[in-house]
Design a protein around this motif. Structure first.
Motif, PDB file in Angstrom:
ATOM      1  N   UNK A 127       1.573  11.957   7.993  1.00  0.00           N
ATOM      2  CA  UNK A 127       2.163  10.666   8.335  1.00  0.00           C
ATOM      3  C   UNK A 127       1.157   9.612   8.773  1.00  0.00           C
ATOM      4  N   UNK A 128      -0.059  10.006   9.079  1.00  0.00           N
ATOM      5  CA  UNK A 128      -1.037   9.043   9.582  1.00  0.00           C
ATOM      6  C   UNK A 128      -1.869   8.478   8.430  1.00  0.00           C
ATOM      7  N   UNK A 129      -1.804   7.155   8.196  1.00  0.00           N
ATOM      8  CA  UNK A 129      -2.550   6.575   7.072  1.00  0.00           C
ATOM      9  C   UNK A 129      -4.048   6.816   7.168  1.00  0.00           C
ATOM     10  N   UNK A 130      -4.593   6.729   8.385  1.00  0.00           N
ATOM     11  CA  UNK A 130      -6.023   6.961   8.550  1.00  0.00           C
ATOM     12  C   UNK A 130      -6.421   8.385   8.212  1.00  0.00           C
ATOM     13  N   UNK A 131      -5.594   9.350   8.603  1.00  0.00           N
ATOM     14  CA  UNK A 131      -5.867  10.751   8.259  1.00  0.00           C
ATOM     15  C   UNK A 131      -5.925  10.941   6.753  1.00  0.00           C
ATOM     16  N   UNK A 132      -4.947  10.393   6.059  1.00  0.00           N
ATOM     17  CA  UNK A 132      -4.900  10.568   4.607  1.00  0.00           C
ATOM     18  C   UNK A 132      -6.116   9.930   3.947  1.00  0.00           C
ATOM     19  N   UNK A 133      -6.466   8.728   4.379  1.00  0.00           N
ATOM     20  CA  UNK A 133      -7.636   8.070   3.801  1.00  0.00           C
ATOM     21  C   UNK A 133      -8.917   8.840   4.058  1.00  0.00           C
ATOM     22  N   UNK A 134      -9.053   9.364   5.269  1.00  0.00           N
ATOM     23  CA  UNK A 134     -10.241  10.149   5.611  1.00  0.00           C
ATOM     24  C   UNK A 134     -10.300  11.428   4.792  1.00  0.00           C
ATOM     25  N   UNK A 135      -9.153  12.065   4.588  1.00  0.00           N
ATOM     26  CA  UNK A 135      -9.110  13.288   3.774  1.00  0.00           C
ATOM     27  C   UNK A 135      -9.554  12.989   2.342  1.00  0.00           C
ATOM     28  N   UNK A 158      -0.975   2.524   1.261  1.00  0.00           N
ATOM     29  CA  UNK A 158      -0.904   1.787   2.522  1.00  0.00           C
ATOM     30  C   UNK A 158      -2.275   1.153   2.763  1.00  0.00           C
ATOM     31  N   UNK A 159      -2.344  -0.132   3.118  1.00  0.00           N
ATOM     32  CA  UNK A 159      -3.652  -0.782   3.297  1.00  0.00           C
ATOM     33  C   UNK A 159      -4.582  -0.046   4.259  1.00  0.00           C
ATOM     34  N   UNK A 160      -4.038   0.573   5.302  1.00  0.00           N
ATOM     35  CA  UNK A 160      -4.885   1.323   6.243  1.00  0.00           C
ATOM     36  C   UNK A 160      -5.470   2.565   5.576  1.00  0.00           C
ATOM     37  N   UNK A 161      -4.671   3.219   4.748  1.00  0.00           N
ATOM     38  CA  UNK A 161      -5.175   4.375   4.007  1.00  0.00           C
ATOM     39  C   UNK A 161      -6.264   3.953   3.032  1.00  0.00           C
ATOM     40  N   UNK A 162      -6.007   2.886   2.291  1.00  0.00           N
ATOM     41  CA  UNK A 162      -6.976   2.402   1.308  1.00  0.00           C
ATOM     42  C   UNK A 162      -8.310   2.091   1.978  1.00  0.00           C
ATOM     43  N   UNK A 163      -8.273   1.417   3.121  1.00  0.00           N
ATOM     44  CA  UNK A 163      -9.524   1.104   3.842  1.00  0.00           C
ATOM     45  C   UNK A 163     -10.250   2.373   4.246  1.00  0.00           C
ATOM     46  N   UNK A 164      -9.495   3.358   4.734  1.00  0.00           N
ATOM     47  CA  UNK A 164     -10.118   4.593   5.226  1.00  0.00           C
ATOM     48  C   UNK A 164     -10.761   5.404   4.102  1.00  0.00           C
TER      49      UNK A 164
END
Length: 270
Positions: A127-135, A158-164
């Motif tokens: 559920x965390x966009x940052x976690x998914x992007x980092x993964x 999600x823009x936060x995921x894309x950035x991460x």
């Protein structure tokens, strides 16, 4: 130059930023920043917007902007007033460039067949966009073949995921499925051994043989894997933890598992 907040393009980008359903319908997503623009394949770029403030006030004199100049000329772009760009942007301190990018489509069959010894991450209800992007970013570094997600996992666009992802979203194959259990069984049918990081695991994660085709199940940040999904695993493994911890951050756990595979396979080539 676009100056009005009521401009249809400004409103469209603002809606894309907020609405996953619109992104899916249109088959596009947003990226921001010079690095994300430079790394985007030109064939995927739909529209590019540059802030008037950055354009006029020397943004082009930085090293990254100098690299971006030729690509901007090839791809074309529109300048946008600072106020309009702020409405379009998802960041507190925009870098002054924003792109609409075409989404990519991947098939599990292609991911499995692309490499002799594929390895995957299978994500359930993250559920965390940052976690998914980092993964996704860590997966690229470790050479993952692809990332499979159930339909309850947070939107990868999600823009936060894309950035991460720091650009990995352009390069790492991934897909969502409404039939995660079927996808797991399909992978097992192709000889891929599926491991679940689990508190009941008897074998430590770094004691297994990952030189064969491999996949790891990673569950929700708070609740872990559902019992049904964990039950499909060929083996449970554990990540040892001192103190009173019961689990690690999902992205940290994924990184440990990914690099266990990368390390073993690199050592096997020596």
């Amino acid at each position: 130059m676009i100056t009005s907040l009521a401009n249809q393009k400004v409103k469209y980008v603002a809606q894309l930023r907020k609405k996953p359903a619109l992104r899916r319908q249109e088959g596009v997503f947003l990226t921001e920043g010079v690095k994300m623009f430079l790394e985007a394949p030109e064939k995927m770029l739909e529209e590019v917007y540059v802030s008037e403030d950055v354009w006029k006030n020397g943004g082009m004199h930085s090293a990254l902007w100098e690299k971006a100049y030729g690509k901007l000329e090839r791809c074309g772009f529109e300048t946008v007033s600072g106020e309009a760009f702020a409405k379009m942007s998802d960041t507190q301190s925009p870098q002054g460039i924003l792109c609409i990018v075409r989404q990519q489509t991947y098939r599990l069959e292609d991911m499995i067949g692309k490499r002799e010894r594929p390895f995957f991450l299978i994500l359930e209800n993250l559920q965390d966009p940052g976690n998914l992007g980092t993964i996704l970013r860590t997966g690229e570094g470790a050479g993952v073949s692809g990332i499979i997600m159930d339909s309850d996992t947070v939107d990868i666009y999600n823009p936060k995921t894309v950035r991460a992802t720091m650009g990995s979203i352009y390069r790492v194959p991934f897909l969502y499925t409404g039939h995660l259990h079927g996808a797991i069984r399909q992978m097992q049918g192709q000889g891929i051994k599926v491991y679940a990081a689990h508190l009941e695991g008897e074998q430590c994660y770094d004691e297994c043989d990952y030189c064969r085709p491999t996949a790891f199940l990673i569950g929700n940040e708070g609740n872990g894997l559902t019992r049904e999904t964990a039950g499909l695993a060929d083996a449970y493994i554990r990540i040892p933890m001192a103190g009173q911890l019961e689990s690690l951050n999902a992205a940290v756990a994924a990184a440990l598992l990914l690099y266990a595979v990368e390390g073993q396979r690199r050592a096997a080539l020596r």
